[in-house]
Scaffold this motif. Sequence first.
Motif, PDB file in Angstrom:
ATOM      1  N   MET A   1       6.847  -9.831   0.152  1.00 48.97           N
ATOM      2  CA  MET A   1       6.229  -9.454  -1.102  1.00 48.97           C
ATOM      3  C   MET A   1       6.015  -7.945  -1.081  1.00 48.97           C
ATOM      4  O   MET A   1       5.540  -7.393  -0.098  1.00 48.97           O
ATOM      5  CB  MET A   1       4.888 -10.184  -1.240  1.00 48.97           C
ATOM      6  N   SER A   2       6.370  -7.305  -2.152  1.00 46.77           N
ATOM      7  CA  SER A   2       6.215  -5.860  -2.210  1.00 46.77           C
ATOM      8  C   SER A   2       4.738  -5.491  -2.324  1.00 46.77           C
ATOM      9  O   SER A   2       3.891  -6.314  -2.688  1.00 46.77           O
ATOM     10  CB  SER A   2       6.988  -5.292  -3.396  1.00 46.77           C
ATOM     11  N   ASN A   3       4.458  -4.258  -2.013  1.00 51.23           N
ATOM     12  CA  ASN A   3       3.076  -3.788  -2.029  1.00 51.23           C
ATOM     13  C   ASN A   3       2.508  -3.791  -3.450  1.00 51.23           C
ATOM     14  O   ASN A   3       1.348  -4.125  -3.665  1.00 51.23           O
ATOM     15  CB  ASN A   3       3.013  -2.388  -1.425  1.00 51.23           C
ATOM     16  N   GLY A   4       3.316  -3.456  -4.444  1.00 51.60           N
ATOM     17  CA  GLY A   4       2.860  -3.461  -5.827  1.00 51.60           C
ATOM     18  C   GLY A   4       2.537  -4.864  -6.325  1.00 51.60           C
ATOM     19  O   GLY A   4       1.538  -5.087  -7.018  1.00 51.60           O
ATOM     20  N   ALA A   5       3.383  -5.815  -5.952  1.00 53.02           N
ATOM     21  CA  ALA A   5       3.122  -7.204  -6.354  1.00 53.02           C
ATOM     22  C   ALA A   5       1.874  -7.738  -5.672  1.00 53.02           C
ATOM     23  O   ALA A   5       1.091  -8.490  -6.269  1.00 53.02           O
ATOM     24  CB  ALA A   5       4.329  -8.078  -6.018  1.00 53.02           C
ATOM     25  N   ARG A   6       1.675  -7.357  -4.428  1.00 53.76           N
ATOM     26  CA  ARG A   6       0.483  -7.798  -3.691  1.00 53.76           C
ATOM     27  C   ARG A   6      -0.779  -7.277  -4.358  1.00 53.76           C
ATOM     28  O   ARG A   6      -1.766  -8.004  -4.521  1.00 53.76           O
ATOM     29  CB  ARG A   6       0.579  -7.293  -2.248  1.00 53.76           C
ATOM     30  N   HIS A   7      -0.767  -6.015  -4.781  1.00 55.68           N
ATOM     31  CA  HIS A   7      -1.949  -5.452  -5.439  1.00 55.68           C
ATOM     32  C   HIS A   7      -2.125  -6.015  -6.857  1.00 55.68           C
ATOM     33  O   HIS A   7      -3.257  -6.170  -7.324  1.00 55.68           O
ATOM     34  CB  HIS A   7      -1.871  -3.932  -5.468  1.00 55.68           C
ATOM     35  N   ALA A   8      -1.028  -6.311  -7.547  1.00 54.38           N
ATOM     36  CA  ALA A   8      -1.145  -6.921  -8.873  1.00 54.38           C
ATOM     37  C   ALA A   8      -1.764  -8.318  -8.764  1.00 54.38           C
ATOM     38  O   ALA A   8      -2.637  -8.683  -9.556  1.00 54.38           O
ATOM     39  CB  ALA A   8       0.222  -6.991  -9.535  1.00 54.38           C
ATOM     40  N   LEU A   9      -1.333  -9.100  -7.768  1.00 56.02           N
ATOM     41  CA  LEU A   9      -1.952 -10.409  -7.546  1.00 56.02           C
ATOM     42  C   LEU A   9      -3.410 -10.255  -7.113  1.00 56.02           C
ATOM     43  O   LEU A   9      -4.250 -11.091  -7.448  1.00 56.02           O
ATOM     44  CB  LEU A   9      -1.167 -11.192  -6.501  1.00 56.02           C
ATOM     45  N   GLY A  10      -3.705  -9.181  -6.407  1.00 61.24           N
ATOM     46  CA  GLY A  10      -5.091  -8.917  -6.017  1.00 61.24           C
ATOM     47  C   GLY A  10      -5.976  -8.627  -7.211  1.00 61.24           C
ATOM     48  O   GLY A  10      -7.132  -9.047  -7.253  1.00 61.24           O
ATOM     49  N   SER A 132      -6.469  -1.004   7.020  1.00 60.94           N
ATOM     50  CA  SER A 132      -5.382  -1.923   7.339  1.00 60.94           C
ATOM     51  C   SER A 132      -5.134  -2.924   6.216  1.00 60.94           C
ATOM     52  O   SER A 132      -4.035  -3.451   6.091  1.00 60.94           O
ATOM     53  CB  SER A 132      -5.687  -2.670   8.633  1.00 60.94           C
ATOM     54  N   ARG A 133      -6.121  -3.180   5.387  1.00 61.61           N
ATOM     55  CA  ARG A 133      -5.915  -4.107   4.267  1.00 61.61           C
ATOM     56  C   ARG A 133      -5.169  -3.449   3.125  1.00 61.61           C
ATOM     57  O   ARG A 133      -4.582  -4.129   2.292  1.00 61.61           O
ATOM     58  CB  ARG A 133      -7.256  -4.632   3.757  1.00 61.61           C
ATOM     59  N   TRP A 134      -5.175  -2.128   3.046  1.00 61.70           N
ATOM     60  CA  TRP A 134      -4.484  -1.445   1.959  1.00 61.70           C
ATOM     61  C   TRP A 134      -3.004  -1.230   2.268  1.00 61.70           C
ATOM     62  O   TRP A 134      -2.200  -1.022   1.376  1.00 61.70           O
ATOM     63  CB  TRP A 134      -5.144  -0.098   1.665  1.00 61.70           C
ATOM     64  N   ARG A 135      -2.647  -1.267   3.548  1.00 60.94           N
ATOM     65  CA  ARG A 135      -1.258  -1.040   3.928  1.00 60.94           C
ATOM     66  C   ARG A 135      -0.433  -2.302   3.734  1.00 60.94           C
ATOM     67  O   ARG A 135      -0.924  -3.407   3.871  1.00 60.94           O
ATOM     68  CB  ARG A 135      -1.183  -0.633   5.402  1.00 60.94           C
TER      69      ARG A 135
END
Length: 167
Positions: A1-10, A132-135
């Motif tokens: 999962m890409s970082n952008g998708a992970r943050h969007a789901l967040g 570490s949670r932001w990376r």
Amino acid sequence: MSNGARHALGVVAGLLLPPVALAGLLYGIGEISFQTRSAFQFPWYAAGVLAAAAVVLALLAGSRLSPVASLLGGLAYTALGLTPLLEFSGGPRLVPQGMLPARVHEGYLALGYSGALLFAGVLLLTVSLFPSRWRAAVPEPLSVSPAYGQGTSPYLPEDATRPMYRE
């Protein structure tokens, strides 16, 4: 999962899960306090609602999804936890009256005046601060095959503690 998708789901999880957990906490505490006070019995269904709310808060705090979820929830819980304490310290009337059902309002007063909502909010804010949670998750490095005729490559260190290859 890409970082952008992970943050969007967040963000989606941060907007949906904290209100659900808060409703469970407020209803569970309000129902337990009402039933134990009026009927002298312990409502096990309210304890189940509290357990489900605790699981949702644990998912917000410990998931690898995105720290945005715990950040949004932490901001909301901290604001809701500060309002009764600011009112209690002599400030203006900040706690809303008549906006919530009676048992939910009783749960809000119990959690707000005890400082439990503020505690949960600061906990969620603190959990979201870890770098570490932001990376994004680090992919495994590609393995390099040794050159033709050589057993091992001199550029792949045998000992990870040595900074460079030495003969």
